[in-house]
Enzyme design. Structure first.
Site, short mmCIF file in Angstrom:
data_model
loop_
_atom_site.label_atom_id
_atom_site.label_comp_id
_atom_site.label_asym_id
_atom_site.label_seq_id
_atom_site.Cartn_x
_atom_site.Cartn_y
_atom_site.Cartn_z
N LYS A 203 0.87 -1.18 0.00
CA LYS A 203 0.00 0.00 0.00
C LYS A 203 0.91 1.23 0.00
O LYS A 203 1.24 1.77 1.05
CB LYS A 203 -0.92 -0.04 1.22
C1 LIG Z 1 -6.42 -0.12 0.41
C2 LIG Z 1 -6.64 -0.72 -0.92
C3 LIG Z 1 -7.64 -1.69 -1.14
C4 LIG Z 1 -8.64 -2.10 -0.10
O1 LIG Z 1 -8.08 -2.64 1.05
P1 LIG Z 1 -8.92 -2.71 2.40
O2 LIG Z 1 -7.99 -3.31 3.37
O3 LIG Z 1 -10.09 -3.55 2.13
O4 LIG Z 1 -9.30 -1.31 2.72
C5 LIG Z 1 -7.73 -2.26 -2.40
N1 LIG Z 1 -6.89 -1.90 -3.39
C6 LIG Z 1 -5.93 -0.97 -3.21
C7 LIG Z 1 -5.04 -0.63 -4.35
C8 LIG Z 1 -5.77 -0.35 -1.98
O5 LIG Z 1 -4.83 0.57 -1.81
#
Ligand SMILES: *Cc1c(COP(=O)(O)O)cnc(C)c1O
Length: 363
Positions: A203
């Site tokens: 992330k």
């Molecule tokens: C944060 C994110 C998600 C969703 O993740 P959650 O943990 O469900 O909030 C999906 N795809 C991307 C690219 C993200 O950055």
């Protein structure tokens, strides 16, 4: 201080608190990511010292040199999670999963791994000092944004020797006013999001930076969000810019792309658990756009939805690409989509019993 110790947070609270009336006014319609609470958390890291200087301070600018490493080589990661005001108090949803993913992201970006307990302590500190900013209405929450940046002042190309970890928070209202509305997706055929061996599972801000041109294209095409395909064959669905995706078949089976180049969503994982418990078969496998189109046409594909912390579960109606568009079923939110959505929201907001150990008291 070494990384394993729990730090004491030095609290320097605001001398000019917002009045109750003004805060109430700001909480009426906060939108997403526009209204911030009055405080923030910062913790410093240096290779020579480990984690140190943990603070809770008034929300405000972080002064930095124009030669700070993050501004040039983008060593940056973040998380997204929510605190809820429930009958059982202020709660967090699977916060240890965010802490773990933050460490995984850090490792991929050659950044130091923050100990889970320090990550969680930082969250709790901010929730505690800014507790009044947590909205109480259904589907409202306090969105928490932990992040880490390379803070060493240098232009050499190597991992930074210093980092800043921080947490900020913003109250958010119901994502959909008057119930969830199906979104329209644009297939990006020119741009991809993440290649094998790349940073798709981390992330990091960089993934978002590269997705924005495709998102802008989607908007120009009259779509709400972009859906990215695999980098090799440009055939298989990866995910949206910031949400994972599920396909629901007429026999109750759910199909979702496998982990690898996609972000391992905590909502995705929770949905898979809830769906399996409800008797659905959940299959993680490569899913092609051709399959999506063909099974929408023959009627076997009944529903599509996207999911992530911010919007929870979002129905997908229409898929558009350079070669035209098609709609799945009647284009309206499907039964399975809505059932999983309300089941998850009920657990998160304390209206249903949490049988999974997902809900943690924050303070
Ligand atoms: C944060 C994110 C998600 C969703 O993740 P959650 O943990 O469900 O909030 C999906 N795809 C991307 C690219 C993200 O950055």
């Amino acid at each position: 201080m070494t990384g394993g110790d729990i730090l004491g947070f030095q609290r320097n609270l605001t001398q000019t608190p917002v009045s109750d009336a003004e805060r109430e006014a700001q909480l009426v319609n906060p939108g997403f990511g526009k209204v911030f609470t009055e405080h923030m958390v910062t913790v410093r890291y240096a290779d020579s010292k480990g984690w140190y200087d943990a603070r809770v301070e008034p929300f405000g600018p972080i002064p930095m040199s124009p030669a700070t490493a993050v501004l040039h080589y983008a060593q940056e990661i973040f998380e997204g999670m929510k605190a809820y005001r429930t009958a059982a108090g202020i709660t967090l949803f699977r916060p240890e999963a965010n802490a773990r993913r933050f460490r995984d992201s850090a490792r991929r970006m050659a950044m130091p791994e923050i100990p889970e307990e320090l990550f969680l302590q930082a969250i709790r500190e901010l929730v505690e000092v800014d507790e009044k900013w947590i909205p109480g209405q259904a589907e409202s929450s306090l969105y928490l944004r932990p992040y880490m940046i390379a803070s060493e002042v240098f232009l050499g190309v190597r991992p930074s020797a210093e980092y800043l970890f921080g947490v900020i928070a913003c109250p958010v209202g119901a994502y959909f006013k008057g119930g969830p509305k199906p979104i329209k997706l644009w297939i990006s055929e020119e741009y991809t999001r993440a290649a094998p061996g790349g940073t798709g599972a981390a992330k990091c801000g960089g993934n978002y930076a590269t997705s924005l041109v495709a998102q802008a294209e989607a908007t120009r095409e009259g779509c709400d969000q972009v859906v990215f395909l695999d980098t090799t064959e440009r055939k298989y669905v990866d995910e949206l810019g910031g949400m994972n995706i599920f396909f629901v078949y007429d026999d109750g089976t759910l199909v979702t792309p496998p982990l690898g180049t996609i972000l391992p969503g905590i909502t995705r994982d929770s949905i898979m658990t809830l769906a399996r418990e409800a008797g659905h078969q959940v299959v993680e496998r490569p899913y092609s756009v051709d399959e999506w189109r063909a099974d929408a046409a023959n009627g076997r594909l009944r529903e599509v939805f996207a999911c992530g912390t911010a919007a929870v579960v979002t129905p997908v109606g229409t898929l558009r690409s350079a070669s035209g568009e098609f709609t799945v079923a009647d284009g309206q939110p499907g039964e399975v989509t809505l059932k999983l959505r309300s089941q998850l929201l009920d657990i998160q907001q304390g209206r249903a019993t949490d049988t999974h150990g997902w809900v943690h008291k924050a303070i």
